[in-house]
Write an enzyme that holds these catalytic residues in place. Structure first.
Site: not given
Length: 279
Positions: A78, A114, A140, A142-143, A163-164
């Site tokens: 993406k 999205d 999270g 990420g994308g 997020n971790r």
């Protein structure tokens, strides 16, 4: 041409598709080919699985050459899709990612549906939620988190990224602007109006800390009722599934790729039957 969409240069039927790696799990071909068949449209929607960034760039080159009308883009491409485009819509610019590329006359336009998918899912399955002023926790960095965040920001929500890896969360927050912060720990969940899982795996969170009015959404749609959503329902919380998000982003994708609105079709019933699930 009987009004059917065709390539204006070659006169051939249009080809669209979904690009990702892996991509075999995607339901997008089921959706778009069902629409094409229902509308009697002389076009096809295929799955493309380039193994790396070079393969994705080669596919974009094929689009520039007029061989592909447009594609949906999923992980991990993406952000690369956005970077390769000549121009981009507002939603794509806001998040720095694209899930739609449209090819026309050698140029590439990036779009992102999205966020529209997230808003559609929330409106359908959590109609009592007001996003303006809402506290939203995204699990999270990420994308998927990036792609869905823009529409929530524009709707007036305040976002916290949990997020971790804190560095990834900080990088995402810096890209998205002042409406996004990094959650120091899971304690942020107690004040959340909406929690969205943007991880590809089940998150390890304690749902008992959520307030009774909280909404829980999972971007994953296989299975439709994920362990997170099942736990949310067991607590009496409103649950929003990823299948609704997928359906919500499909219409703008179809319109961009095939240059016309899709025909009426009960996509949720179609997809649940395809998955062999009853929700």
């Amino acid at each position: 041409m009987n009004g059917k969409p065709v390539d204006r240069i070659t006169g051939a039927a249009l080809l669209g598709g979904i690009v990702g790696y892996p991509v075999s799990h995607s339901l997008s071909p089921v959706i778009h080919n069902a629409w094409l068949e229902a509308g009697g449209i002389d076009a096809a929607y295929a799955a493309f699985a380039p193994r790396d960034a070079a393969g994705f760039e080669a596919l974009v080159a094929a689009g520039r050459a007029g061989l592909i009308a447009g594609v949906n883009v999923t992980a991990p491409f993406k952000e690369q899709a956005f970077a390769l485009a000549d121009e981009a819509g507002a939603a794509a610019r806001l998040t720095g990612s694209a899930n739609i590329l449209v090819f026309e006359e050698g140029r590439v336009r990036a779009e992102s549906a999205d966020g529209a998918g997230v808003l559609y899912a929330l409106a359908e399955q959590a109609p009592g939620l007001t996003l303006n002023g809402a506290s939203v926790v995204i699990l999270g960095a990420g994308g998927a988190a990036r792609a869905g965040a823009g529409a929530l920001i524009e709707a007036g929500a305040a976002l916290s990224i949990l997020n971790r890896t804190r560095e990834r969360a900080e990088a995402l927050a810096a890209d998205l602007g002042p409406a996004v912060s990094v959650a120091p720990d899971a304690g942020v969940l107690k004040d959340a109006d909406l929690v969205i899982n943007a991880l590809s795996v089940a998150p390890d969170i304690a749902l008992e800390t959520l307030k009774p009015s909280a909404v829980v959404m999972d971007m994953t749609y296989k299975p439709v009722v994920t362990p997170l959503l099942a736990a949310a329902r067991a607590r009496g919380l409103t649950a929003v599934d990823g299948l609704a998000m997928l359906i919500g982003q499909a219409t703008p994708s179809f319109e961009a790729i095939f240059r016309r609105p899709p025909p009426p079709l009960d996509l949720r019933a179609l997809l649940l039957a395809h998955l062999g699930e009853a929700v």
